[in-house]
Design a protein around this motif. Sequence first.
Motif, PDB file in Angstrom:
ATOM      1  N   LEU A 210       0.793  -1.225   0.000  1.00 12.55           N
ATOM      2  CA  LEU A 210       0.000   0.000   0.000  1.00 12.55           C
ATOM      3  C   LEU A 210       0.827   1.277   0.000  1.00 12.55           C
ATOM      4  N   VAL A 211       2.149   1.149   0.077  1.00 10.00           N
ATOM      5  CA  VAL A 211       2.979   2.356  -0.003  1.00 10.00           C
ATOM      6  C   VAL A 211       2.722   3.095  -1.311  1.00 10.00           C
ATOM      7  N   ILE A 212       2.584   2.334  -2.394  1.00  6.14           N
ATOM      8  CA  ILE A 212       2.355   2.955  -3.696  1.00  6.14           C
ATOM      9  C   ILE A 212       1.054   3.749  -3.705  1.00  6.14           C
ATOM     10  N   THR A 213       0.060   3.290  -2.937  1.00  6.26           N
ATOM     11  CA  THR A 213      -1.210   4.018  -2.859  1.00  6.26           C
ATOM     12  C   THR A 213      -1.011   5.401  -2.283  1.00  6.26           C
ATOM     13  N   PHE A 214      -0.302   5.500  -1.171  1.00  7.93           N
ATOM     14  CA  PHE A 214      -0.113   6.789  -0.515  1.00  7.93           C
ATOM     15  C   PHE A 214       0.726   7.737  -1.349  1.00  7.93           C
ATOM     16  N   PHE A 215       1.673   7.205  -2.110  1.00 11.45           N
ATOM     17  CA  PHE A 215       2.517   8.065  -2.934  1.00 11.45           C
ATOM     18  C   PHE A 215       1.825   8.519  -4.210  1.00 11.45           C
ATOM     19  N   VAL A 216       1.078   7.633  -4.856  1.00 14.60           N
ATOM     20  CA  VAL A 216       0.665   7.887  -6.238  1.00 14.60           C
ATOM     21  C   VAL A 216      -0.803   8.269  -6.392  1.00 14.60           C
ATOM     22  N   VAL A 217      -1.710   7.565  -5.703  1.00 13.93           N
ATOM     23  CA  VAL A 217      -3.141   7.764  -5.974  1.00 13.93           C
ATOM     24  C   VAL A 217      -3.612   9.174  -5.622  1.00 13.93           C
ATOM     25  N   PRO A 218      -3.298   9.725  -4.425  1.00 11.10           N
ATOM     26  CA  PRO A 218      -3.725  11.112  -4.166  1.00 11.10           C
ATOM     27  C   PRO A 218      -3.143  12.110  -5.168  1.00 11.10           C
ATOM     28  N   ALA A 219      -1.866  11.916  -5.532  1.00 10.73           N
ATOM     29  CA  ALA A 219      -1.244  12.821  -6.500  1.00 10.73           C
ATOM     30  C   ALA A 219      -1.900  12.707  -7.866  1.00 10.73           C
ATOM     31  N   SER A 220      -2.217  11.482  -8.294  1.00 12.80           N
ATOM     32  CA  SER A 220      -2.872  11.283  -9.588  1.00 12.80           C
ATOM     33  C   SER A 220      -4.275  11.874  -9.589  1.00 12.80           C
ATOM     34  N   THR A 221      -4.962  11.751  -8.458  1.00 12.48           N
ATOM     35  CA  THR A 221      -6.294  12.352  -8.347  1.00 12.48           C
ATOM     36  C   THR A 221      -6.210  13.869  -8.458  1.00 12.48           C
ATOM     37  N   ALA A 222      -5.240  14.454  -7.756  1.00 12.19           N
ATOM     38  CA  ALA A 222      -5.067  15.909  -7.820  1.00 12.19           C
ATOM     39  C   ALA A 222      -4.717  16.361  -9.234  1.00 12.19           C
ATOM     40  N   ARG A 223      -3.984  15.533  -9.964  1.00 12.34           N
ATOM     41  CA  ARG A 223      -3.616  15.875 -11.345  1.00 12.34           C
ATOM     42  C   ARG A 223      -4.843  15.998 -12.233  1.00 12.34           C
ATOM     43  N   LEU A 224      -5.884  15.239 -11.927  1.00 14.83           N
ATOM     44  CA  LEU A 224      -7.124  15.330 -12.694  1.00 14.83           C
ATOM     45  C   LEU A 224      -7.927  16.576 -12.352  1.00 14.83           C
ATOM     46  N   LEU A 225      -7.776  17.062 -11.121  1.00 14.76           N
ATOM     47  CA  LEU A 225      -8.640  18.132 -10.633  1.00 14.76           C
ATOM     48  C   LEU A 225      -8.092  19.519 -10.917  1.00 14.76           C
ATOM     49  N   VAL A 226      -6.773  19.698 -10.848  1.00 14.45           N
ATOM     50  CA  VAL A 226      -6.178  21.035 -10.976  1.00 14.45           C
ATOM     51  C   VAL A 226      -4.971  20.977 -11.891  1.00 14.45           C
ATOM     52  N   ASN A 227      -4.496  22.161 -12.277  1.00 16.14           N
ATOM     53  CA  ASN A 227      -3.372  22.243 -13.212  1.00 16.14           C
ATOM     54  C   ASN A 227      -2.082  22.742 -12.581  1.00 16.14           C
ATOM     55  N   ARG A 228      -2.175  23.706 -11.679  1.00 13.57           N
ATOM     56  CA  ARG A 228      -0.983  24.319 -11.109  1.00 13.57           C
ATOM     57  C   ARG A 228      -0.425  23.448  -9.988  1.00 13.57           C
ATOM     58  N   VAL A 229       0.925  23.452  -9.877  1.00 10.24           N
ATOM     59  CA  VAL A 229       1.597  22.583  -8.904  1.00 10.24           C
ATOM     60  C   VAL A 229       1.193  22.890  -7.462  1.00 10.24           C
ATOM     61  N   PRO A 230       1.152  24.153  -7.006  1.00 10.32           N
ATOM     62  CA  PRO A 230       0.734  24.401  -5.624  1.00 10.32           C
ATOM     63  C   PRO A 230      -0.653  23.858  -5.322  1.00 10.32           C
TER      64      PRO A 230
END
Length: 293
Positions: A210-230
Amino acid sequence: MIFTADDLMIILIAGLLSTACALLGTFLVLRRQALLPDAVSHAVLPGIVAVFLLTGERTSPVTVLGATAFGVACVAAFEWIRRTAIVGSDAALVLVFPALFSLGILGIGQFASGAHIDLDSAIYGDITFAPLRTMDLAGVAVPTSLVITGAAAALTVLLVVLLWRPLQASTFDPDFAELGGLRGRAVGQILLVAVAALAVVAFDSVGAILVITFFVVPASTARLLVNRVPAMLVAAVAVGWVSSLAGHRAAVQFDTSIPGMIGLSSAVVFLLALLLAPRRGLAWRALRRLRAA
């Protein structure tokens, strides 16, 4: 909805851990290195076993250092194989981390089978029992995992703040960052070392899978929602906390694995974003096609 003290402690530990992982995971997703945390989380197992055999502990600072050393070795080997251009980046990862993970599994089976370091905790983690493992802090018994994950989250935030400009520049244009004196290559190496150290902390709480979940899934979800890095960083952290809370409550409700339910909750949030995200969601794309037709 009633929360016990242990419930709140587990949610807090999971939230802090997801905060640190989401911050670093955002840059990994943008750099297209999303599989690296999974590789590192597997590669650190022989380090944990080796330090356990020497000290009898698996959550001490020495354990973190020893396991991080194996994680850094995995990253270094991956970088070396990748630079040879003989195989692709994904193949380079597959060549490195299974060997180290297998070495750790053999170490557990051969030397630590009777101790509190087993395959179940290595794979799934034991965040359920985190409130029971305490340390004395200013005369107060505080869960060890809370101290470790809190320190990891604080150090991760500090790292991102201090390296903000070079991290952004090297993520989108490594050559420009290097030519501009921002030391993009060195910053990339620092990021990978930080991922290795954080993977060790996550390993103890949620296990290798599940380490991969904490690293990747929230970040991938945020990538769908917004464009700017902050905004991506803020959204990824928010998704991590929502998943931690929802996953814990669902696990209690159905009497099942807390890390597993947190991972499943993260996946559900990602699917909702994939369907409903403005401009990038599947529903929005279908609506635009209908309007165009």
